[in-house]
Design a protein around this motif. Structure first.
Motif, PDB file in Angstrom:
ATOM      1  N   LEU A 167       0.709  -1.226  -0.172  1.00 49.88           N
ATOM      2  CA  LEU A 167      -0.015   0.064  -0.080  1.00 49.88           C
ATOM      3  C   LEU A 167       0.891   1.214   0.011  1.00 49.88           C
ATOM      4  N   THR A 168       0.525   2.282  -0.796  1.00 48.89           N
ATOM      5  CA  THR A 168       1.099   3.392  -0.767  1.00 48.89           C
ATOM      6  C   THR A 168       0.165   4.646  -0.249  1.00 48.89           C
ATOM      7  N   VAL A 169       0.598   5.364   0.783  1.00 48.01           N
ATOM      8  CA  VAL A 169      -0.094   6.600   1.197  1.00 48.01           C
ATOM      9  C   VAL A 169       0.517   8.044   0.435  1.00 48.01           C
ATOM     10  N   ILE A 170      -0.168   8.387  -0.493  1.00 44.95           N
ATOM     11  CA  ILE A 170       0.319   9.623  -1.278  1.00 44.95           C
ATOM     12  C   ILE A 170      -0.503  11.040  -0.887  1.00 44.95           C
ATOM     13  N   LEU A 171       0.366  11.857  -0.076  1.00 46.40           N
ATOM     14  CA  LEU A 171      -0.025  13.136   0.399  1.00 46.40           C
ATOM     15  C   LEU A 171      -0.256  14.094  -0.702  1.00 46.40           C
ATOM     16  N   VAL A 172      -1.149  14.892  -0.165  1.00 44.71           N
ATOM     17  CA  VAL A 172      -1.563  16.122  -1.042  1.00 44.71           C
ATOM     18  C   VAL A 172      -2.002  17.172  -0.181  1.00 44.71           C
ATOM     19  N   ASP A 173      -1.384  18.526  -0.341  1.00 46.32           N
ATOM     20  CA  ASP A 173      -1.724  19.641   0.459  1.00 46.32           C
ATOM     21  C   ASP A 173      -3.055  20.208  -0.037  1.00 46.32           C
ATOM     22  N   ALA A 174      -3.959  20.386   0.792  1.00 47.21           N
ATOM     23  CA  ALA A 174      -5.386  20.688   0.348  1.00 47.21           C
ATOM     24  C   ALA A 174      -5.458  22.039  -0.115  1.00 47.21           C
ATOM     25  N   ARG A 175      -4.537  22.916  -0.019  1.00 48.93           N
ATOM     26  CA  ARG A 175      -4.240  24.208  -0.648  1.00 48.93           C
ATOM     27  C   ARG A 175      -3.702  24.194  -1.840  1.00 48.93           C
ATOM     28  N   ASN A 176      -2.930  23.043  -2.506  1.00 48.16           N
ATOM     29  CA  ASN A 176      -2.386  23.078  -3.649  1.00 48.16           C
ATOM     30  C   ASN A 176      -2.963  22.002  -4.626  1.00 48.16           C
ATOM     31  N   GLY A 177      -3.636  21.115  -4.137  1.00 49.83           N
ATOM     32  CA  GLY A 177      -4.223  20.022  -4.848  1.00 49.83           C
ATOM     33  C   GLY A 177      -3.375  19.329  -5.637  1.00 49.83           C
ATOM     34  N   VAL A 178      -3.521  18.444  -6.628  1.00 48.96           N
ATOM     35  CA  VAL A 178      -2.836  17.450  -7.273  1.00 48.96           C
ATOM     36  C   VAL A 178      -1.900  18.181  -8.260  1.00 48.96           C
ATOM     37  N   VAL A 179      -0.656  18.107  -7.776  1.00 52.54           N
ATOM     38  CA  VAL A 179       0.384  18.868  -8.688  1.00 52.54           C
ATOM     39  C   VAL A 179       1.502  17.568  -9.064  1.00 52.54           C
ATOM     40  N   GLU A 180       2.550  18.250  -9.843  1.00 50.47           N
ATOM     41  CA  GLU A 180       3.193  17.329 -10.773  1.00 50.47           C
ATOM     42  C   GLU A 180       3.936  16.269 -10.137  1.00 50.47           C
ATOM     43  N   GLN A 181       4.286  16.565  -8.834  1.00 50.98           N
ATOM     44  CA  GLN A 181       5.036  15.545  -8.027  1.00 50.98           C
ATOM     45  C   GLN A 181       3.955  14.483  -7.481  1.00 50.98           C
ATOM     46  N   THR A 182       2.862  14.913  -7.313  1.00 56.80           N
ATOM     47  CA  THR A 182       1.633  14.020  -7.081  1.00 56.80           C
ATOM     48  C   THR A 182       1.323  13.067  -8.154  1.00 56.80           C
ATOM     49  N   ARG A 183       1.256  13.268  -9.378  1.00 61.45           N
ATOM     50  CA  ARG A 183       1.330  12.425 -10.664  1.00 61.45           C
ATOM     51  C   ARG A 183       2.374  11.519 -10.691  1.00 61.45           C
ATOM     52  N   ARG A 184       3.626  12.269 -10.372  1.00 60.11           N
ATOM     53  CA  ARG A 184       4.752  11.497 -10.337  1.00 60.11           C
ATOM     54  C   ARG A 184       4.731  10.124  -9.552  1.00 60.11           C
TER      55      ARG A 184
END
Length: 448
Positions: A122-139
């Motif tokens: 399992l992988t937990v991917i964090l996102v800052d609620a202020r910034n949303g999905v960014v390039e590093q999130t997609r990576r």
């Protein structure tokens, strides 16, 4: 034949299941704080560890303990406020045991994330609620898909900084889930959290009544793991041959190793690779006790009905479900060494418990992490590159496609001069290109 005269173990005696999971997120998304909160609120932090964090936090002028320091253990990490190395933490609850790999978020530490997530369920991917999905999130989502991590949790963090707004969480969850679906990730669980305040990490949030799902810890305790998740192919790499030759057991010959996938049962017909010889399982010893069935991740000793030539590096599989044996492997690799990997380089290839000589025959392409497109390369990969390689081995190997078995479809490329790990490989794996569906993005298979 078993060395023990005890009765077979029952399912009720089996220990709590183990879940291996990894965390990933962009810089300043609060990943280390989330991990620290998870450890702290689940009572998994020793008193002296918490005191050390409190002293370090006070020295930095903070009024309370900075829980991020529970995982950011390197001096450079604390000075820069970032995670550099993979930090492993072991903890347990009454329902399950955990191995946590806290991975870096910087693109230049891609190899560290691949290392930490390579064995994760399992992988937990964090996102800052202020910034949303960014390039590093997609990576990070693309790497999780590439590594075939079965379960992904989207933790939308810092909800306290957006007023705990439901519509902010819903929009981020919808965008990430759509992208993950394109990558071929089948399961995404989105959870709104505030790691700093502790909302929905271990305890349910008192300020987000609109959310009725599990907390992060509740989901980690419930998600299928180990043999619960089910394996399609049973595999046992032989690590050691046991021949005690005692008066009580003069003919004992057992083949010991950790079951990489699936399960084995007494009486089951099996094949030994790469020789292709067949037999049946006469007995299975687990922790010195005979059992009828053994499952993935358990370390066992298997006894066969026939006297076969089996040695370290061989692979025991169910008859009729054997992987192809080949000397030509096409794979996706993540290059982890500082020295480039070049065409024509002679290496050692470690697959399971067998290590053989090999040569890199071709490096046709590299994955561009900015847009996830494939780009031709001039025959080399450098540190943190993910690319395609074709390798020729000196001996035939029974290699699964990584999509079928993560353990027996993976391998390491090693420098024969000093033993340095050069690259981690996934046999037959595919790449994804931006805008394409995962089913049409295949770029190679294990050579038959």
């Amino acid at each position: 034949m078993s060395l023990s005269t005890q009765q077979p173990a029952t399912a009720a005696q089996e220990p709590a299941t183990l879940l291996r999971f990894a965390t990933a997120g962009s810089v300043d998304d609060g990943k280390s704080t989330l991990v620290g909160r998870l450890l702290h609120d689940s009572k998994s932090v020793l008193a002296d560890q918490l005191e050390a964090v409190e002293r370090a936090s006070a020295a930095r002028g903070q009024h309370g303990p900075d829980l991020a320091l529970l995982t950011d253990g390197l001096r450079a990490e604390r000075e820069q406020g970032i995670t550099i190395d993979v930090a492993y933490r072991y903890f347990a609850t009454p329902r399950r045991r955990f191995v946590l790999a806290d991975t870096p978020g910087h693109v230049e530490y891609t190899r560290n994330m691949v290392t930490g997530a390579s064995t994760a369920e399992l992988t937990v991917i964090l996102v800052d609620a202020r910034n949303g999905v960014v390039e590093q999130t997609r990576r990070h989502a693309a790497i999780a898909a590439l590594l075939r991590v079965p379960h992904v949790v989207l933790a939308v963090n810092k909800m306290d900084l957006v007023g705990y707004a439901e519509h902010v969480f819903a929009a981020i969850a919808e965008e990430f889930t759509a992208y993950a679906t394109e990558l071929g990730i089948a399961e995404v669980t989105a959870i709104p959290v505030s790691a700093l305040a502790g909302d929905n990490v271990v305890e349910p949030s008192a300020t987000m009544g609109w959310y009725g799902g599990p907390t992060v810890l509740e989901h980690l305790e419930r998600v299928p793991a180990g043999h619960e998740a089910g394996d399609r192919h049973a595999r046992l790499p032989v690590q050691y041959v046991i021949r005690p030759q005692t008066p009580e057991h003069p003919d004992y010959r057992g083949y010991a190793g950790q079951i990489a996938a699936g399960s084995f049962r007494v009486g089951e017909p099996v094949t030994v690779l790469p020789s292709g010889r067949t037999s049946r399982i006469a007995g299975i010893d687990l922790l010195g006790r005979p059992v009828e069935v053994a499952r993935s991740t358990q370390s066992v000793t298997v006894l066969l009905e026939d006297d076969l030539d089996v040695s370290r590096g061989d692979l025991i599989v169910p008859s009729g479900d054997a992987p192809p044996t080949t000397q030509d492997i096409e794979a996706t690799v993540c290059h982890v060494a500082d020295r480039p990997l070049t065409v024509g380089r002679r290496v050692l290839l470690k697959h399971g418990t067998r290590t053989v000589k090999a040569v890199v025959r071709n490096i046709p392409s590299r994955l561009a992490l900015d847009d996830l497109s494939l780009r031709p390369v001039p025959g080399e990969l450098v540190a943190n590159d993910i690319g395609r390689v074709a390798v020729r081995t000196a001996e035939p190997l029974p290699v699964d496609a990584y999509a079928d078995s993560r353990r027996t479809g993976s391998f390491l490329l090693i420098d024969p001069d000093d033993g340095t790990t050069l690259a981690a490989g996934m046999a037959g794996e595919w790449f994804l290109t931006a805008g394409e569906q995962h089913a049409s993005a295949a770029v190679g298979t294990v050579s038959r």
